[in-house]
Structure formats: structure tokens, C-alpha cells
Design a protein around this motif. Structure first.
Motif, PDB file in Angstrom:
ATOM      1  N   GLY A  81       0.786  -1.220   0.000  1.00  0.00           N
ATOM      2  CA  GLY A  81       0.000   0.000   0.000  1.00  0.00           C
ATOM      3  C   GLY A  81       0.815   1.265   0.000  1.00  0.00           C
ATOM      4  N   LEU A  82       2.132   1.167  -0.122  1.00  0.00           N
ATOM      5  CA  LEU A  82       2.998   2.338  -0.149  1.00  0.00           C
ATOM      6  C   LEU A  82       3.252   2.747  -1.593  1.00  0.00           C
ATOM      7  CD1 LEU A  82       4.578   4.289   1.683  1.00  0.00           C
ATOM      8  CD2 LEU A  82       6.574   2.815   1.364  1.00  0.00           C
ATOM      9  N   PHE A  83       3.088   4.044  -1.897  1.00  0.00           N
ATOM     10  CA  PHE A  83       3.252   4.547  -3.251  1.00  0.00           C
ATOM     11  C   PHE A  83       4.484   5.453  -3.331  1.00  0.00           C
ATOM     12  CE2 PHE A  83      -1.089   3.240  -2.999  1.00  0.00           C
ATOM     13  CZ  PHE A  83      -1.442   2.845  -4.275  1.00  0.00           C
ATOM     14  N   ARG A  84       4.798   5.850  -4.546  1.00  0.00           N
ATOM     15  CA  ARG A  84       5.884   6.804  -4.784  1.00  0.00           C
ATOM     16  C   ARG A  84       5.326   7.975  -5.575  1.00  0.00           C
ATOM     17  NH1 ARG A  84       9.439   7.504  -9.021  1.00  0.00           N
ATOM     18  NH2 ARG A  84       8.869   5.510  -9.980  1.00  0.00           N
ATOM     19  N   VAL A  85       5.648   9.196  -5.140  1.00  0.00           N
ATOM     20  CA  VAL A  85       5.184  10.395  -5.830  1.00  0.00           C
ATOM     21  C   VAL A  85       6.029  10.590  -7.086  1.00  0.00           C
ATOM     22  CG1 VAL A  85       4.807  12.884  -5.691  1.00  0.00           C
ATOM     23  CG2 VAL A  85       4.441  11.447  -3.666  1.00  0.00           C
ATOM     24  N   ASP A  86       5.366  10.509  -8.238  1.00  0.00           N
ATOM     25  CA  ASP A  86       6.079  10.711  -9.498  1.00  0.00           C
ATOM     26  C   ASP A  86       6.069  12.185  -9.909  1.00  0.00           C
ATOM     27  OD1 ASP A  86       7.382   9.523 -11.939  1.00  0.00           O
ATOM     28  OD2 ASP A  86       5.635  10.429 -12.899  1.00  0.00           O
ATOM     29  N   ALA A  87       4.958  12.888  -9.632  1.00  0.00           N
ATOM     30  CA  ALA A  87       4.843  14.314  -9.947  1.00  0.00           C
ATOM     31  C   ALA A  87       3.780  14.914  -9.043  1.00  0.00           C
ATOM     32  CB  ALA A  87       4.492  14.521 -11.415  1.00  0.00           C
ATOM     33  N   ALA A  88       3.905  16.206  -8.786  1.00  0.00           N
ATOM     34  CA  ALA A  88       2.932  16.890  -7.929  1.00  0.00           C
ATOM     35  C   ALA A  88       2.862  18.359  -8.301  1.00  0.00           C
ATOM     36  CB  ALA A  88       3.312  16.744  -6.461  1.00  0.00           C
TER      37      ALA A  88
END
Length: 253
Positions: free
Chosen positions: A69-76
Motif C-alpha cells: 500500500g505504499l506509493f511513490r510520488v512521481d509528480a505533484a
């Protein structure tokens, strides 16, 4: 799922290493999510400004390598910054308290109503609404969103419709003077008038500024502007947090 594009509110964050940060996001479609923002702590990070707390941002998330359930921020990118919240200590504290409660209560899954409740509260604070009144309204709308709104129309034991003297946290109901027991929280008449306005489910579907005005009128006192009601509001804000802890656990904010 290869990637996810969604709006989100940053409700929590902490540093993972010298460069990376772990952010907790509230999203309307997927509820609470955790994601790693790589390089977010570096001075030249392009996404650091978008992932500041208390603002609405748009994020693209990729599944983390370890799953779980852990994600990685690719863009914000920032959508609504709510700049006054970070420039005013009292408003920042009000926003932080609201985000802490949402972070503790939210779960995975669709959370549109909770998301819009928090977004409306942050917008209300940013627009200059009295912090104490807005916070009391927000905290008493949380039980409505979580399905544990108190029953304030009749006594929990005898069923009478007046003479209320206390609030019984669990199951969440008014108690008259004759039925009051040890452990019930006593409230005076002004507190009851304001509480019945703040905890009225009819206000939960209203716009961002409507609940505050409606509570002020229905409560029989100018909750939004009358400094004499600050004691009442502070008491009710504290009571709302006791109420939420009683239903969802003592480890909450």
C-alpha cells in the motif's frame, strides 16, 4: 494498477532520510494513502512546494517497489495553496488539528465526503473565519461523517425530550438530570443550545461557510463573532475530541 492521478490534501508528513519524505494524503477516491516523495527535502526539489501541508494538490502516484500500500510520488502540483494558513500561527494550528484528526480517522477506500469536509474547513480558515468557531463546527461534523452522530432529541434512558443535563459519550446521546450517571459529561443550557446546532446532521451537506453561520443562529448566540461564547466553543471543541476518542480509540489526537 500502473499509476494513479488524483487530487489530494497533505494531512501528514515526516522525513525518511536526508532527501526523502513520507507524506500521508487524503484523496476523494481512494481515502488515506501513504507515498514516498523522493528528493522532497532537497532545496531544488520541484515537488516540495506542492506537497506542503494543508493545501490541495494534484499528484501522480506509482506503486512502491515493496507493495504493502505504499506509493511513490512521481509528480505533484499545487491546486489550492491556502497561503494564509502557513502565515498565521493560530490558523496553522487549527488546520493542523483538523488534518491530524482526519489522518487518524480516515482509511483506504472512497472518502469523498470526508475529503470535501476537510477541504471546506481549510478554505473557511483561509478565508478568515474565526478559528475557534470553525474548529468546533468541524470537530462536531466528524462524528456525522463517521456514522456516530449523537442523538440529542431525547434522553438515552427514559426517552424524555427536555431537561437534558449531560452527554453520554457511548453510545452517544443526551441524558436528563434524573437519569444522569457517573461518567456522563455535564453541560449547561448554553452548551446544549450550541451543541445541538453544531451536531445537527442537517448542516453536514451545506457549503463551507454555511455550517458556521447556521450554528451561530440556531445556537442562540453569535458563535462566529461573540467573544463571550469563546468559553462555550472551547468546551465543545474539547468535548468533540473526547467523544471521538470514546468511539474510535484513545490513541487519536
Amino acid at each position: 494498477m500502473r499509476w494513479l492521478d488524483t487530487q489530494a490534501i497533505v494531512v501528514g508528513r515526516r522525513r525518511l532520510s536526508g532527501a526523502d519524505r513520507l507524506v500521508t494524503l487524503l484523496t476523494p477516491e481512494h481515502g488515506r494513502m501513504r507515498a514516498v516523495a523522493r528528493g522532497d527535502c532537497l532545496p531544488r526539489s520541484r515537488q516540495a512546494g506542492a506537497l506542503e501541508p494543508y493545501g490541495v494538490c494534484r499528484v501522480i502516484l506509482l506503486p512502491g517497489p515493496g507493495g504493502g500500500g505504499l506509493f511513490r510520488v512521481d509528480a505533484a502540483e499545487r491546486v489550492r495553496p491556502f497561503l494564509s494558513l502557513t502565515g498565521d500561527l493560530i490558523r496553522c494550528q487549527g488546520a493542523g488539528l483538523a488534518c491530524a484528526w482526519v489522518r487518524g480517522l480516515s482509511r483506504e477506500g472512497e472518502s469523498r465526503s470526508l475529503y470535501h469536509l476537510l477541504e471546506g474547513h481549510l478554505a473557511e480558515l483561509d478565508a478568515g473565519s474565526p478559528v475557534l468557531a470553525a474548529t468546533a463546527v468541524f470537530l462536531w461534523r466528524l462524528p456525522q461523517e463517521m456514522g456516530v452522530a449523537p442523538q440529542l432529541d431525547q434522553c438515552a434512558d427514559c426517552g424524555c425530550g427536555d431537561g437534558f443535563a449531560a452527554l453520554r459519550v457511548v453510545p452517544g446521546a443526551a441524558v436528563c438530570g434524573e437519569c444522569r450517571k457517573s461518567g456522563d459529561i455535564p453541560l449547561t443550557a448554553p452548551h446544549w443550545a450550541a451543541l445541538r446546532a453544531l451536531a445537527n446532521p442537517a448542516y453536514s451537506a451545506a457549503g463551507a461557510t454555511t455550517p458556521l453561520a447556521a450554528a451561530a443562529v440556531a445556537g442562540g448566540c453569535e458563535l462566529a463573532s461573540d467573544t463571550a461564547s469563546d468559553t462555550v466553543l472551547r468546551r465543545l471543541a474539547a468535548l468533540a475530541q473526547v467523544y471521538l476518542r470514546g468511539h474510535f480509540g484513545a490513541g487519536l489526537p
